[in-house]
Design a protein around this motif. Structure first.
Motif, short mmCIF file in Angstrom:
data_model
loop_
_atom_site.label_atom_id
_atom_site.label_comp_id
_atom_site.label_asym_id
_atom_site.label_seq_id
_atom_site.Cartn_x
_atom_site.Cartn_y
_atom_site.Cartn_z
N PHE A 1 2.67 16.05 19.13
CA PHE A 1 2.98 14.99 20.07
C PHE A 1 4.37 15.15 20.67
CE2 PHE A 1 -0.78 12.80 18.80
CZ PHE A 1 -1.05 11.92 19.83
N LYS A 2 5.27 15.74 19.93
CA LYS A 2 6.60 15.99 20.50
C LYS A 2 6.50 16.95 21.68
CE LYS A 2 11.35 16.45 18.94
NZ LYS A 2 12.24 16.61 17.76
N TYR A 3 5.59 17.90 21.57
CA TYR A 3 5.33 18.80 22.70
C TYR A 3 4.69 18.03 23.85
CZ TYR A 3 2.54 21.98 25.51
OH TYR A 3 1.94 22.62 26.56
N PHE A 4 3.74 17.16 23.54
CA PHE A 4 3.09 16.36 24.59
C PHE A 4 4.09 15.49 25.34
CE2 PHE A 4 -1.22 16.28 22.18
CZ PHE A 4 -1.47 17.57 22.62
N TYR A 5 5.09 14.97 24.61
CA TYR A 5 6.05 14.03 25.21
C TYR A 5 7.22 14.74 25.90
CZ TYR A 5 3.90 10.11 22.72
OH TYR A 5 3.04 9.15 22.27
N ASP A 6 7.28 16.03 25.85
CA ASP A 6 8.42 16.73 26.45
C ASP A 6 8.53 16.38 27.93
OD1 ASP A 6 9.66 19.28 27.92
OD2 ASP A 6 10.34 19.29 25.83
N PRO A 7 9.74 15.97 28.40
CA PRO A 7 9.87 15.52 29.80
C PRO A 7 9.71 16.64 30.81
CG PRO A 7 12.02 15.60 28.72
CD PRO A 7 11.00 15.83 27.65
N GLY A 8 9.86 17.90 30.38
CA GLY A 8 9.76 19.00 31.33
C GLY A 8 8.36 19.57 31.44
N TYR A 9 7.85 20.10 30.33
CA TYR A 9 6.55 20.79 30.36
C TYR A 9 5.50 20.08 29.50
CZ TYR A 9 8.64 22.49 26.03
OH TYR A 9 9.26 22.57 24.81
N GLY A 10 5.74 18.85 29.09
CA GLY A 10 4.81 18.14 28.23
C GLY A 10 3.48 17.83 28.92
N LEU A 11 2.43 17.75 28.12
CA LEU A 11 1.09 17.52 28.66
C LEU A 11 0.97 16.17 29.35
CD1 LEU A 11 -1.91 18.33 28.89
CD2 LEU A 11 -2.26 17.29 26.63
N PHE A 12 1.57 15.13 28.78
CA PHE A 12 1.42 13.79 29.36
C PHE A 12 2.07 13.70 30.74
CE2 PHE A 12 1.17 11.91 24.83
CZ PHE A 12 -0.17 12.28 24.77
N ASN A 13 3.23 14.29 30.90
CA ASN A 13 3.87 14.26 32.22
C ASN A 13 3.11 15.12 33.23
OD1 ASN A 13 5.88 12.42 31.80
ND2 ASN A 13 7.48 13.91 31.37
N ARG A 14 2.52 16.20 32.76
CA ARG A 14 1.71 17.01 33.68
C ARG A 14 0.52 16.21 34.18
NH1 ARG A 14 1.34 23.25 31.44
NH2 ARG A 14 3.57 23.71 31.54
N ILE A 15 -0.08 15.43 33.29
CA ILE A 15 -1.20 14.59 33.71
C ILE A 15 -0.75 13.54 34.72
CG2 ILE A 15 -2.89 12.89 32.91
CD1 ILE A 15 -3.06 14.43 30.30
N LEU A 16 0.42 12.93 34.47
CA LEU A 16 0.94 11.93 35.40
C LEU A 16 1.24 12.54 36.77
CD1 LEU A 16 3.34 9.87 33.09
CD2 LEU A 16 1.07 9.23 33.91
N VAL A 17 1.83 13.72 36.77
CA VAL A 17 2.13 14.40 38.04
C VAL A 17 0.84 14.74 38.77
CG1 VAL A 17 3.13 16.47 39.07
CG2 VAL A 17 4.36 15.26 37.25
N PHE A 18 -0.18 15.19 38.04
CA PHE A 18 -1.47 15.52 38.65
C PHE A 18 -2.09 14.28 39.29
CE2 PHE A 18 -6.12 15.81 38.30
CZ PHE A 18 -6.35 16.95 39.06
N LEU A 19 -1.86 13.11 38.70
CA LEU A 19 -2.39 11.86 39.24
C LEU A 19 -1.44 11.22 40.26
CD1 LEU A 19 -3.78 10.30 35.93
CD2 LEU A 19 -5.08 11.45 37.73
N HIS A 20 -0.38 11.97 40.64
CA HIS A 20 0.61 11.49 41.61
C HIS A 20 1.33 10.24 41.11
CE1 HIS A 20 -0.93 14.40 44.50
NE2 HIS A 20 -2.15 13.96 44.24
#
Length: 301
Positions: free
Chosen positions: A133-152
């Protein structure tokens, strides 16, 4: 001709002891381990809570350690954080497993695979799950932020912001621990007679009405037991905030009571304060544990 041996004689006792010597050996070993690793730390904590150590000399401090803890602003912040974590964890960790169990109970195929899939996070080592989860929460390359960026949508500083740090810890803790509660709920749901649902369907009841009038009343005791268990567990949370945010988090937003106990002991060398705070937590959780035991007895009866 020798006299018969009486059942209560010394010889009978020796023979009975020899027959059960292995069981006695295992029992004595278990009692010694339990006393050394459980009873002794509790007694030592109680004594240490009323002592202070200065320059290597230990002396009685009375209630000074408790006054120190209650006068520390960090204590009250840790209490608020713990209550916040407990409230959020109950909303997610208590409701989500029940909803997942209700959904799984509707499946007629692949239930074994779905149970394994739900329980898999519990089988993973806690440190591995937290680091994931620490990887998921990473502000740069984390999975959750990538999903948010993909959803604009705007990216978030999940663990670096006081607004999102605690909920981020709660999400990770819920994912790690929901498997056990889900299986318990599922077992309780499968014990509900199907005739009740059939009668409700004949009366035109929908899914929500069946859950409210049949499922919840039939599993009320299990829900109460798991509620108490989750309160006891969430008030002792340590691994998730410690590994995800270093314990304190941004501006102390994820410092829980157990994390503060760790900080007292190993960061501030306030072993008396740590023991006093641990004793207070022990007394509080003992009340919830007593309620849990009472409900368990009612369930057995």
């Amino acid at each position: 001709m020798s006299a018969p041996t009486l059942p209560g004689s010394r010889e009978a006792f020796v023979r009975a002891f020899k027959r059960n010597v292995s069981a006695h050996a295992f029992l004595i070993g278990a009692v010694i381990c339990f006393a050394f690793f459980s009873w002794y730390p509790m007694v030592r904590e109680f004594v240490l809570a009323f002592q202070k150590t200065e320059n290597g000399a230990t002396s009685w401090a009375g209630f000074d350690n408790f006054r120190y803890v209650f006068g520390d602003p960090s204590f009250w912040q840790a209490c608020r954080n713990t209550l916040l974590f407990t409230g959020l964890a109950l909303i997610l960790g208590f409701v989500v497993p029940f909803v997942v169990a209700v959904v799984l109970n509707e499946f007629r195929h692949a239930q074994g695979f779905l149970r394994l899939l739900v329980y898999l996070p519990v089988m993973m080592p806690p440190v591995a799950s937290v680091l994931l989860f620490k990887y998921f929460y990473d502000p740069g390359y984390g999975l959750f932020n990538r999903i948010l960026v993909f959803l604009h949508l705007p990216a978030q500083d999940w663990l670096q912001s006081t607004d999102t740090a605690m909920i981020s810890v709660v999400i990770a803790a819920t994912w790690m621990n929901m498997g056990g509660a889900t299986l318990i709920y599922l077992a309780a749901l499968q014990g509900i007679p199907g005739e009740l649902y059939e009668a409700a369907e004949l009366d035109g009841a929908g899914l929500l009405r069946k859950i409210w009038h049949i499922t919840i009343p039939q599993t009320r005791l299990i829900l109460s037991l798991l509620l108490l268990m989750q309160i006891i567990a969430t008030m002792q949370v340590f691994v998730e905030p410690f590994l995800l945010t270093g314990g304190a988090g941004p501006e102390g937003s994820t410092t829980t009571v157990v994390v503060l106990i760790y900080q007292y002991a190993f960061n501030f060398n306030q072993y008396g304060g740590a023991a006093a705070l641990g004793l207070c937590l022990l007394v509080l959780l003992a009340g919830f544990s007593a309620a849990y035991v009472r409900l368990s007895r009612d369930n057995e009866n």
